[in-house]
Scaffold this motif. Structure first.
Motif, PDB file in Angstrom:
ATOM      1  N   GLU A  81      21.587  -0.001  18.142  1.00 51.01           N
ATOM      2  CA  GLU A  81      21.034   1.236  18.666  1.00 51.01           C
ATOM      3  C   GLU A  81      19.545   1.288  18.317  1.00 51.01           C
ATOM      4  O   GLU A  81      19.146   1.011  17.194  1.00 51.01           O
ATOM      5  N   ARG A  82      18.730   1.613  19.273  1.00 47.54           N
ATOM      6  CA  ARG A  82      17.296   1.737  19.047  1.00 47.54           C
ATOM      7  C   ARG A  82      16.943   3.185  18.717  1.00 47.54           C
ATOM      8  O   ARG A  82      17.366   4.105  19.426  1.00 47.54           O
ATOM      9  N   ILE A  83      16.212   3.370  17.653  1.00 51.04           N
ATOM     10  CA  ILE A  83      15.755   4.695  17.260  1.00 51.04           C
ATOM     11  C   ILE A  83      14.362   4.904  17.853  1.00 51.04           C
ATOM     12  O   ILE A  83      13.404   4.218  17.478  1.00 51.04           O
ATOM     13  N   LEU A  84      14.252   5.836  18.775  1.00 48.42           N
ATOM     14  CA  LEU A  84      12.990   6.060  19.476  1.00 48.42           C
ATOM     15  C   LEU A  84      12.010   6.872  18.632  1.00 48.42           C
ATOM     16  O   LEU A  84      12.410   7.698  17.808  1.00 48.42           O
ATOM     17  N   ASP A  85      10.729   6.616  18.851  1.00 47.58           N
ATOM     18  CA  ASP A  85       9.648   7.368  18.211  1.00 47.58           C
ATOM     19  C   ASP A  85       9.782   7.365  16.696  1.00 47.58           C
ATOM     20  O   ASP A  85       9.590   8.381  16.024  1.00 47.58           O
ATOM     21  N   LYS A  86      10.097   6.204  16.150  1.00 45.00           N
ATOM     22  CA  LYS A  86      10.290   6.087  14.710  1.00 45.00           C
ATOM     23  C   LYS A  86       8.995   5.681  14.009  1.00 45.00           C
ATOM     24  O   LYS A  86       8.085   5.116  14.624  1.00 45.00           O
ATOM     25  N   ILE A  87       8.942   5.972  12.716  1.00 45.67           N
ATOM     26  CA  ILE A  87       7.852   5.504  11.868  1.00 45.67           C
ATOM     27  C   ILE A  87       8.393   5.395  10.452  1.00 45.67           C
ATOM     28  O   ILE A  87       9.216   6.216  10.024  1.00 45.67           O
ATOM     29  N   SER A  88       8.008   4.356   9.737  1.00 47.73           N
ATOM     30  CA  SER A  88       8.488   4.197   8.365  1.00 47.73           C
ATOM     31  C   SER A  88       7.816   5.218   7.453  1.00 47.73           C
ATOM     32  O   SER A  88       6.715   5.717   7.734  1.00 47.73           O
ATOM     33  N   PHE A  89       8.470   5.506   6.362  1.00 42.18           N
ATOM     34  CA  PHE A  89       7.894   6.438   5.394  1.00 42.18           C
ATOM     35  C   PHE A  89       6.582   5.899   4.824  1.00 42.18           C
ATOM     36  O   PHE A  89       5.646   6.672   4.587  1.00 42.18           O
ATOM     37  N   SER A  90       6.501   4.599   4.613  1.00 41.62           N
ATOM     38  CA  SER A  90       5.270   4.036   4.050  1.00 41.62           C
ATOM     39  C   SER A  90       4.113   4.161   5.035  1.00 41.62           C
ATOM     40  O   SER A  90       3.000   4.570   4.662  1.00 41.62           O
ATOM     41  N   ARG A  91       4.348   3.816   6.290  1.00 42.49           N
ATOM     42  CA  ARG A  91       3.263   3.909   7.270  1.00 42.49           C
ATOM     43  C   ARG A  91       2.859   5.368   7.498  1.00 42.49           C
ATOM     44  O   ARG A  91       1.666   5.681   7.645  1.00 42.49           O
ATOM     45  N   ASP A 208      -2.511  -4.623  -5.428  1.00 43.38           N
ATOM     46  CA  ASP A 208      -3.157  -3.701  -4.496  1.00 43.38           C
ATOM     47  C   ASP A 208      -3.202  -4.237  -3.073  1.00 43.38           C
ATOM     48  O   ASP A 208      -2.908  -3.504  -2.110  1.00 43.38           O
ATOM     49  N   GLU A 209      -3.574  -5.503  -2.915  1.00 49.65           N
ATOM     50  CA  GLU A 209      -3.692  -6.044  -1.565  1.00 49.65           C
ATOM     51  C   GLU A 209      -2.332  -6.151  -0.881  1.00 49.65           C
ATOM     52  O   GLU A 209      -2.224  -6.004   0.337  1.00 49.65           O
ATOM     53  N   PHE A 210      -1.289  -6.396  -1.672  1.00 51.25           N
ATOM     54  CA  PHE A 210       0.060  -6.433  -1.111  1.00 51.25           C
ATOM     55  C   PHE A 210       0.451  -5.061  -0.584  1.00 51.25           C
ATOM     56  O   PHE A 210       1.030  -4.937   0.497  1.00 51.25           O
ATOM     57  N   ILE A 211       0.122  -4.028  -1.333  1.00 51.28           N
ATOM     58  CA  ILE A 211       0.428  -2.663  -0.903  1.00 51.28           C
ATOM     59  C   ILE A 211      -0.326  -2.330   0.385  1.00 51.28           C
ATOM     60  O   ILE A 211       0.236  -1.756   1.320  1.00 51.28           O
ATOM     61  N   ARG A 212      -1.602  -2.692   0.434  1.00 52.03           N
ATOM     62  CA  ARG A 212      -2.388  -2.398   1.646  1.00 52.03           C
ATOM     63  C   ARG A 212      -1.834  -3.144   2.861  1.00 52.03           C
ATOM     64  O   ARG A 212      -1.722  -2.578   3.952  1.00 52.03           O
ATOM     65  N   GLU A 213      -1.487  -4.406   2.679  1.00 50.52           N
ATOM     66  CA  GLU A 213      -1.076  -5.237   3.806  1.00 50.52           C
ATOM     67  C   GLU A 213       0.340  -4.919   4.275  1.00 50.52           C
ATOM     68  O   GLU A 213       0.606  -4.877   5.483  1.00 50.52           O
ATOM     69  N   ASN A 214       1.249  -4.665   3.342  1.00 52.36           N
ATOM     70  CA  ASN A 214       2.652  -4.520   3.700  1.00 52.36           C
ATOM     71  C   ASN A 214       3.123  -3.080   3.846  1.00 52.36           C
ATOM     72  O   ASN A 214       4.069  -2.808   4.586  1.00 52.36           O
ATOM     73  N   PHE A 215       2.446  -2.165   3.140  1.00 55.61           N
ATOM     74  CA  PHE A 215       2.884  -0.770   3.187  1.00 55.61           C
ATOM     75  C   PHE A 215       1.851   0.142   3.836  1.00 55.61           C
ATOM     76  O   PHE A 215       2.054   1.351   3.921  1.00 55.61           O
ATOM     77  N   HIS A 216       0.724  -0.421   4.256  1.00 54.41           N
ATOM     78  CA  HIS A 216      -0.243   0.282   5.106  1.00 54.41           C
ATOM     79  C   HIS A 216      -0.820   1.529   4.430  1.00 54.41           C
ATOM     80  O   HIS A 216      -1.020   2.553   5.081  1.00 54.41           O
ATOM     81  N   MET A 217      -1.076   1.420   3.143  1.00 53.12           N
ATOM     82  CA  MET A 217      -1.666   2.554   2.443  1.00 53.12           C
ATOM     83  C   MET A 217      -2.510   2.065   1.272  1.00 53.12           C
ATOM     84  O   MET A 217      -2.392   0.914   0.838  1.00 53.12           O
ATOM     85  N   GLU A 218      -3.341   2.948   0.782  1.00 49.70           N
ATOM     86  CA  GLU A 218      -4.135   2.633  -0.390  1.00 49.70           C
ATOM     87  C   GLU A 218      -3.264   2.714  -1.644  1.00 49.70           C
ATOM     88  O   GLU A 218      -2.347   3.541  -1.714  1.00 49.70           O
ATOM     89  N   PRO A 219      -3.519   1.878  -2.641  1.00 53.57           N
ATOM     90  CA  PRO A 219      -2.709   1.895  -3.865  1.00 53.57           C
ATOM     91  C   PRO A 219      -2.655   3.270  -4.538  1.00 53.57           C
ATOM     92  O   PRO A 219      -1.624   3.641  -5.107  1.00 53.57           O
TER      93      PRO A 219
END
Length: 275
Positions: A81-91, A208-219
């Motif tokens: 099942e596809r969940i429409l208009d989704k966004i992860s909590f991290s993003r 820090d760089e892992f957090i920025r790259e994978n979770f799309h936020m500042e540390p």
């Protein structure tokens, strides 16, 4: 289990990962396809589908697994099942850091719901046993370290409730239909502390760089996310320092799996193992 033949021209490629690729159906927005690499065996994929169906039947909010399919060219997959208009909590928190508290508390409530679900222990693995099995094959621990980690795991509290197994804030999504967990391939049962160690690791311990790259936020936002999450999950009045002291050894346990994935000893995570 027989696979349903699909025409890949009916799908649009939207992403790829270690095990395969993701597609959306061109005309049916309710379908998402996970097509595995040709190296993945039919038996493995059938087992994953059966496992996904068992998890779904527990009442855990996760996209409903559908058919076992093949492209007719040696590759197999699963339609979900596809969940429409989704966004992860991290993003979401990364894109709107001013709403970090809102998203962190919402994620904490979703996790508390997960951790309240009782699991039939004859149908799923124990998180303790999963860690002990992974430790056996990890070449980056000394024998003395292994003995101490085994003692810690064996003495950790037990529970017969749901454990996600890879509880990153990128593995839960928000949508107009509600909130859902995804990537439940390591689902098992046990005490929530094992899951919470992963949340803390992603927010506070990862580079820090892992957090920025994978979770799309500042540390700094990630650390705030953990503080709000912990406050909501454990209840107001418990100092964050006490929560960190309780959970950080479980963050360290993640080094068992991370070492194996990275094929090296990840000292940044080993530092949080119990002394």
């Amino acid at each position: 289990m027989e696979a349903t033949l699909i025409n890949l021209n009916d799908y649009v490629h939207v992403g790829e990962g270690f095990n395969g690729e993701s597609y959306y159906h061109r005309t049916d927005p309710s379908i998402m396809l996970k097509l595995y690499n040709a190296s993945a065996s039919k038996e493995m994929i059938v087992n994953e589908l059966s496992f996904s169906r068992k998890v779904f039947r527990l009442g855990i909010p996760t996209p409903k697994p559908g058919e076992f399919v093949t492209d007719g060219k040696g590759r197999y997959g699963i339609r979900f099942e596809r969940i429409l208009d989704k966004i992860s909590f991290s993003r979401a928190a990364g894109e709107e850091p001013e709403r970090c508290e809102e998203y962190a508390r919402r994620f904490a409530k979703l996790c508390k719901r997960l951790h309240s679900i009782h699991v039939d222990t004859t149908q799923f693995a124990s998180v303790k046993q999963a860690d002990l099995n992974a430790l056996t094959s990890n070449p980056f621990f000394t024998e003395d370290e292994k003995k101490r980690v085994v003692r810690f795991i064996e003495n950790a509290p037990d529970a017969e409730t749901a454990v996600h197994g890879d509880l990153q804030y990128s593995n839960a999504i928000m949508s107009p239909r509600g909130d859902f967990f995804i990537d439940l391939g390591n689902f098992c049962y046990g005490h929530p502390y094992f899951d919470l160690g992963q949340v803390m690791l992603c927010c506070c311990i990862s580079p820090d760089e892992f957090i920025r790259e994978n979770f799309h936020m500042e540390p700094e936002t990630a650390k705030l996310f953990w503080a709000f999450f912990a406050d909501e999950y454990f209840g107001k009045g418990i100092p964050l320092k006490e929560i960190n002291e309780l959970i950080s050894p479980y963050s360290g346990l993640m080094s068992i799996l991370i070492d194996n994935c990275c094929n090296c000893r990840m000292e940044v995570f080993h530092a949080y193992l119990p002394k």
